[in-house]
Scaffold this active site. Structure first.
Site, PDB file in Angstrom:
ATOM      1  CD  GLU A 115      -2.864  -1.116   2.422  1.00  0.00           C
ATOM      2  OE1 GLU A 115      -2.913  -0.079   3.120  1.00  0.00           O
ATOM      3  OE2 GLU A 115      -3.531  -2.127   2.662  1.00  0.00           O
ATOM      4  NE  ARG A 166      -2.476   2.111   4.713  1.00  0.00           N
ATOM      5  CZ  ARG A 166      -2.633   1.603   5.946  1.00  0.00           C
ATOM      6  NH1 ARG A 166      -1.983   2.115   6.978  1.00  0.00           N
ATOM      7  NH2 ARG A 166      -3.439   0.586   6.131  1.00  0.00           N
ATOM      8  CB  THR A 205       0.147   0.694   9.232  1.00  0.00           C
ATOM      9  OG1 THR A 205      -0.977   1.524   9.574  1.00  0.00           O
ATOM     10  CG2 THR A 205       0.142  -0.567  10.082  1.00  0.00           C
ATOM     11  N   GLY A 258      -3.997  -0.221  15.636  1.00  0.00           N
ATOM     12  CA  GLY A 258      -4.211  -1.227  16.692  1.00  0.00           C
ATOM     13  C   GLY A 258      -5.599  -1.159  17.285  1.00  0.00           C
ATOM     14  CD  GLU A 303      -9.582  -3.373  14.030  1.00  0.00           C
ATOM     15  OE1 GLU A 303      -8.506  -2.940  13.569  1.00  0.00           O
ATOM     16  OE2 GLU A 303     -10.619  -2.695  14.041  1.00  0.00           O
ATOM     17  CG  ASN A 310     -12.615   0.835  14.632  1.00  0.00           C
ATOM     18  OD1 ASN A 310     -11.682   0.755  13.856  1.00  0.00           O
ATOM     19  ND2 ASN A 310     -12.814  -0.035  15.612  1.00  0.00           N
ATOM     20  CG  ASP A 326     -14.105  -1.850  11.512  1.00  0.00           C
ATOM     21  OD1 ASP A 326     -13.381  -1.012  12.082  1.00  0.00           O
ATOM     22  OD2 ASP A 326     -13.647  -2.798  10.859  1.00  0.00           O
ATOM     23  CD1 TRP A 360      -5.310   2.069   1.483  1.00  0.00           C
ATOM     24  CD2 TRP A 360      -6.657   0.620   2.501  1.00  0.00           C
ATOM     25  NE1 TRP A 360      -5.232   0.877   0.812  1.00  0.00           N
ATOM     26  CE2 TRP A 360      -6.045  -0.027   1.412  1.00  0.00           C
ATOM     27  CE3 TRP A 360      -7.555  -0.099   3.289  1.00  0.00           C
ATOM     28  CZ2 TRP A 360      -6.297  -1.354   1.081  1.00  0.00           C
ATOM     29  CZ3 TRP A 360      -7.796  -1.420   2.959  1.00  0.00           C
ATOM     30  CH2 TRP A 360      -7.182  -2.035   1.876  1.00  0.00           C
TER      31      TRP A 360
END
Lengths: 259, 547
Positions: free
Chosen positions: B80, B130, B176, B192, B194, B260, B303, B388
C-alpha cells in the site's frame, strides 16, 4: 574491553580440530569447502558461521545435526518450514562444506592476510579517543548515527554479516588498498562531456551505474553516456607510521566494541 | 534511453544535485511537480500534479518503463506504500519494513535498509506500511512494531530509532502509515484499534526523536470529551491512527482522521459517543492542542474508521471562497467542512446508506441502526464505501474524485455476553458477515453487479452532485491521482490500471498488470520526462510516454 590480535599460524596441513569432528579431511577439501561456503552459505550464516541465532557452525553448535552425515543431509535437503533451503550439491560438494565447517575456526577468513603470532592487547577506551581525535576517522566514517558518509559505516563490525576479524581491520588500517570489499569500492565516472563524479559504488548492471558521490549525493548513470568509468584507489589513508602498534590495536578494540 | 541524472550533471556541472528538502519546499511542493515530497504529494493532500506532459490526447502512448518487485507478501499483506520522489531519487517501503532508495528513471537500487519487526508484533490486517516522510536529508519510517526510525537519505544509515512512551507491539500498537513532517517535527500515531489500544497523535523532534507533544484521541479523566466514555472503557477504546494527516500553513492546523472505537462491533460495552473515535481533529501544529473536531459517526458499531485523507481545498461556497476540507468517509458519506472552524457544511451519500437518515443542524447524523442478536444488514459494508484509498481533488476541474465500493452491505450481530479486554488479543465482538472479502481478494469474482461493484466517482463540492461514475465489476482498493491536464489515474482489484478523462470519466487508456492496485498512484518527472507510478500485487509499475 581488550581484544587480543592473535591468530593461529596455519600450516599447509590442516588437522581436523573442529569440535565434534568425526572425520579427517584433506586441506584441499577444506579449501574447496570454504569457497562453496562463502558463495552459498555465508550470506545467511555469516563469515564466521554465527549469524543465525542459536547456531555457531564453526564451533559445532547446531540445532539438529549430530554427525557429519547429518550435516551433509541437511545441506542437500534443507530443513522444512525454516529458512534453510536445500542446495543442489552432490554428496562430495556437501562433504567439502562440512570439511570447512569442521575447520573454520582454525582458518583466517582472509587467506591473504598477514599472519601475526601475537599483537598487543588493545584498549577500546583509548581507541575511541584516537578514533575521534588523532585519527580523524569521523572525517570520513560513520559510527552509531553520526559521522560522515564518505567512508564505510563502522557501527557493526562485531556482529552479523558485517563482522570483521581483528586481522582484517588491522590490514584495512595499515594497507587500506590491499583488499577492498565490494561494498566499499570507489568508482570514478567521466561523462562524454567531461563531467566527473567519484564516489562509493552502490550498484551496477549491464547498462547503468549507481554511486554515492559525497558532493552530488545519489547519482545514476547510463554507461552509454560515459566516456569512461573505473575503480579508483580507496581514499582511506594508510595509518602505517601514523599510529603505533599499540594505537592501532586500541582503535581496532574500539571498533569491535561498537554495537 | 539516456541517463537524465547524467544529463543534469552535464548541464549544471559538478554541483550539488541533492538539495535539502527544507520544510519550505514541502509547503510549496506544488511548485516543483517533478517531485513527490509527501505521502499525498502536498500538505493539502490533494494528490494533484501540475505535470502536463501526459495528456488525454497522448495518454494511449504510455509504456511500461520499469518494475520493482517486493520480496514477499503473505496472508493479508498488501503493498500500500506511496513512494516519495526527490530530485530523481525515489524512496519507498516494501513489506514489512524495508526502505529502498532507487533511481526514479531506471528503477535501479541505490541502497536498502531493513528493519525486522519484533516477533511480538500484532497486526489486524497484514504487514502493511504506507510509506515515508522526509525533511532535510532525513527519512522517517514508522514500523509495525511501533518504532519510529530516522535514516540518512543518502546512505540509508540509521540516525535514531525510538519507541514512543506507552506503546508496545505485544499490546497491539503498530505504525502503518507514512509520517507527516510539520516544520521541525515528525507526526504519526498508532494503529491497533482491533487490539484495544488507546490511540494518539504525537509529534517528535526530527533531529532527535524526542517527543514534543501528544494528543490522546481518547480523552483521559478531566479532559473534555472524557464524559463520552464510561468507567474504564476509555482505556482500551481504540481510536487509532493509520493514515497520514494534512497541514494548513496559514492556519497552522494539522488535521488527522481517527479510527473506530473498540470493541468494534459491540457498542453496548462502551455507551456514549466515544470521542474522538471516527472524528477529524484539528490540532495546533506547535502544541498539539485541539482547535476543533467533527465526529462523522458517533458511537460507531460498524467499524467505520474515519482515518481517511483530509483533503484541503479552497472552493467557492455560496458565492465566496472558503477554506474547506473534503472528506470521503468509510461510513458511506462525503463531507464538506469549514477547515478553520470545523463547521459542517454538507454531507452527501457516495452510495447506498441505510444506517442514518440525515443530519441535524450541526451535522450530527441521525443514526437508526445498530447490531442486533439476530443480525442487522447495514449499507455500506464493513469495509465501507471507501477506506484507506486516497481520493483526489483537482483545482482544474473543481471536482473531488473518490474510489468507492458501491451498494455493498454487511450483517452485524451483537454479542449479548459482551467482549472482555485481554492484553494483546483481538477486542472486536462478532465479526460481521461480509459480502465481499475484506483483505485477501479471491482469484475469481462471481458476484453480480447488483451485489456490489467498484467505481471511481467524481463529485462537485460546490453543489453536492455526482458528476460522473466510472464502473468496475470488482471493487477497488486503489487511490486516485489527478493532473493539470485533466487526467484521472486509478486502478482496481481486477488488475486494471486506468487513465480517465477528469471531466467526464471516459476511459482513455488502461493496462492489465495482473495484481490488485492497493496504493495511491503518483506522478513525477526526471530529466523532463513525466512518469506515472503505482503498486499492484507484488510489484511497482512505472509508465512514461513512448519516445
Amino acid at each position: 574491553m581488550r581484544i587480543y590480535v592473535a591468530l593461529t599460524f596455519i600450516t599447509s596441513f590442516v588437522s581436523p580440530c573442529g569440535l565434534f569432528a568425526q572425520h579427517s579431511y584433506l586441506p584441499s577439501d577444506i579449501d574447496d569447502g570454504r569457497r562453496i561456503y562463502e558463495t552459498s552459505c555465508g550470506t545467511c550464516h555469516g563469515a564466521f558461521g554465527d549469524a543465525v541465532p542459536g547456531i555457531d557452525l564453526g564451533r559445532g553448535q547446531f540445532r539438529r545435526a549430530k554427525s557429519d552425515e547429518d550435516l551433509v543431509r541437511i545441506i542437500r535437503s534443507g530443513i522444512r518450514d525454516t529458512t534453510m533451503p536445500p542446495f543442489n550439491f552432490n554428496e562430495s560438494q556437501a562433504t567439502m562444506v562440512v570439511a570447512y565447517l569442521r575447520n573454520m575456526t582454525a582458518m583466517p577468513v582472509d587467506r591473504n592476510a598477514p599472519i601475526e603470532v601475537l599483537g598487543p592487547p588493545g584498549d577500546a577506551t583509548r581507541g575511541k579517543v584516537i578514533f575521534e581525535g588523532k585519527g580523524k576517522c569521523l572525517t570520513c566514517h560513520w559510527t552509531n548515527g553520526a559521522g560522515n558518509i564518505t567512508g564505510p559505516d563502522l557501527s557493526s563490525l562485531n556482529g552479523g554479516r558485517g563482522r570483521r576479524s581483528p586481522a582484517e581491520l588491522r590490514r584495512s588500517l595499515l594497507e587500506p588498498n590491499a583488499e577492498v570489499r565490494p561494498e566499499n569500492r570507489t568508482i570514478r565516472v567521466v561523462t562524454k562531456s567531461g563531467a566527473t563524479s567519484t564516489g562509493n559504488l552502490l550498484n551496477q548492471d549491464t547498462d547503468t551505474i549507481q554511486l554515492l558521490d559525497p558532493k552530488l549525493g545519489l547519482a545514476s548513470f547510463m554507461k552509454a553516456d560515459l566516456k569512461e568509468f573505473e575503480l579508483v584507489p580507496s581514499p582511506m589513508p594508510s595509518f602505517k607510521g601514523l599510529l603505533t602498534d599499540q594505537e592501532s590495536a586500541d582503535v581496532i578494540s574500539y571498533l569491535l566494541s561498537l554495537k | 534511453m539516456k541517463c537524465f541524472r547524467a544529463l543534469i550533471l552535464i548541464l549544471v556541472g559538478v554541483t550539488s544535485l541533492h538539495a535539502d528538502v527544507t520544510f519550505d519546499r514541502i509547503v510549496k511542493a506544488g511548485q516543483e511537480p517533478q517531485n513527490w515530497l509527501t505521502y499525498s504529494g502536498n500538505l493539502n493532500s490533494q494528490r494533484y500534479s501540475l505535470l502536463d506532459q501526459i495528456t488525454p490526447a497522448n495518454v494511449k502512448g504510455l509504456e511500461l518503463q520499469w518494475v520493482l518487485q517486493v520480496r514477499t507478501l503473505t496472508g493479508a499483506d498488501k503493498w500500500e506504500a506511496t513512494p516519495l520522489v526527490v530530485d530523481g531519487v525515489m524512496y519507498t517501503t516494501r513489506p514489512p519494513n524495508e526502505v529502498v532508495a532507487l533511481d526514479a528513471a531506471t528503477g535501479r537500487i541505490f541502497w536498502t535498509y531493513t528493519h525486522t519487526p519484533s516477533q511480538a508484533t500484532r497486526v489486524c490486517c497484514g504487514r502493511v506500511n504506507r510509506g515515508l516522510a522526509i525533511v532535510g536529508e532525513t527519512l522517517f519510517l514508522a514500523t509495525l512494531d511501533a518504532r519510529l526510525i530516522a535514516l540518512d537519505a543518502r546512505t540509508g544509515r540509521e540516525l535514531w530509532n525510538i519507541q514512543p512512551d506507552g506503546v508496545a507491539p505485544e499490546l497491539g500498537y503498530s505504525f502503518t502509515s507514512a509520517p507527516l513532517v510539520v516544520k521541525d517535527k515528525v507526526l504519526t500515531g498508532p494503529a491497533g484499534g482491533e487490539y484495544g489500544i488507546r490511540g494518539f497523535i504525537a509529534a517528535f523532534d526530527a533531529k532527535t526523536g524526542k517527543e514534543a507533544w501528544r494528543f490522546n484521541t481518547i480523552p483521559g479523566p478531566g479532559e473534555p470529551g472524557h464524559e463520552t466514555w464510561t468507567e474504564t472503557t476509555w482505556q482500551h477504546g481504540g481510536a487509532p491512527i493509520w493514515l497520514t494527516g494534512s497541514y494548513d500553513p496559514d492556519l497552522n492546523l494539522t488535521y488527522w482522521g481517527v479510527g473506530n472505537p473498540g470493541p468494534d462491533w459491540n457498542g453496548q460495552d462502551r455507551p456514549g459517543d466515544n470521542l474522538y473515535s471516527d472524528s477529524v481533529v484539528a490540532l495546533d501544529a506547535d502544541t498539539g492542542k485541539l482547535k476543533w473536531h467533527y465526529q462523522f459517526t458517533p458511537h460507531d458499531e460498524f467499524d467505520f474508521d474515519s482515518v481517511q485523507i483530509p483533503v484541503l481545498a479552497d472552493i467557492r461556497w455560496q458565492g465566496a471562497v472558503r477554506k474547506v476540507m473534503l472528506w470521503a468517509n468509510r461510513n458511506g458519506l462525503w463531507y464538506v467542512l469549514d477547515r478553520a472552524t470545523g463547521e459542517f457544511l454538507s454531507g452527501k451519500p457516495l452510495t447506498q446508506v441505510n444506517w442514518m437518515t440525515g443530519f441535524d443542524a450541526k451535522g450530527r447524523p441521525n443514526k437508526i441502526l445498530g447490531p442486533t442478536v439476530e443480525g442487522t444488514r447495514v449499507y455500506p459494508n464493513n469495509q465501507g464505501a471507501t477506506n484507506w484509498y486516497s481520493p483526489s481533488y483537482s483545482p482544474s476541474t473543481g471536482l473531488f474524485y473518490v474510489p468507492c465500493w458501491m451498494d455493498t452491505f454487511s450483517v452485524y450481530r451483537k454479542d449479548p455476553k459482551g467482549v472482555e479486554y485481554r492484553e494483546g488479543q483481538q477486542f472486536t465482538g462478532i465479526t460481521p458477515q461480509l459480502q465481499i472479502p475484506s483483505m485477501v481478494p479471491r482469484a475469481t469474482n462471481t458476484r453480480l453487479p447488483e451485489e456490489g461493484y467498484g467505481a471511481i466517482q467524481a463529485v462537485d463540492p460546490t453543489t453536492g452532485e455526482r458528476k460522473w461514475l466510472f464502473k468496475m465489476t470488482d471493487v477497488t482498493d486503489s487511490g486516485v491521482l489527478t493532473t493539470a491536464t485533466d487526467l484521472v489515474f486509478a486502478g482496481g482489484r481486477e488488475g486494471y490500471f486506468y487513465a480517465l478523462d477528469a471531466k467526464n470519466g471516459n476511459l482513455l487508456w488502461k493496462a492489465m498488470v495482473g495484481g490488485q492496485v492497493a496504493s495511491g498512484p503518483i506522478t513525477y518527472a526526471v530529466g523532463g520526462r513525466q512518469y506515472i507510478a503505482f503498486n499492484a500485487g507484488n510489484a511497482m509499475f512505472v509508465y512514461a510516454l513512448h519516445r
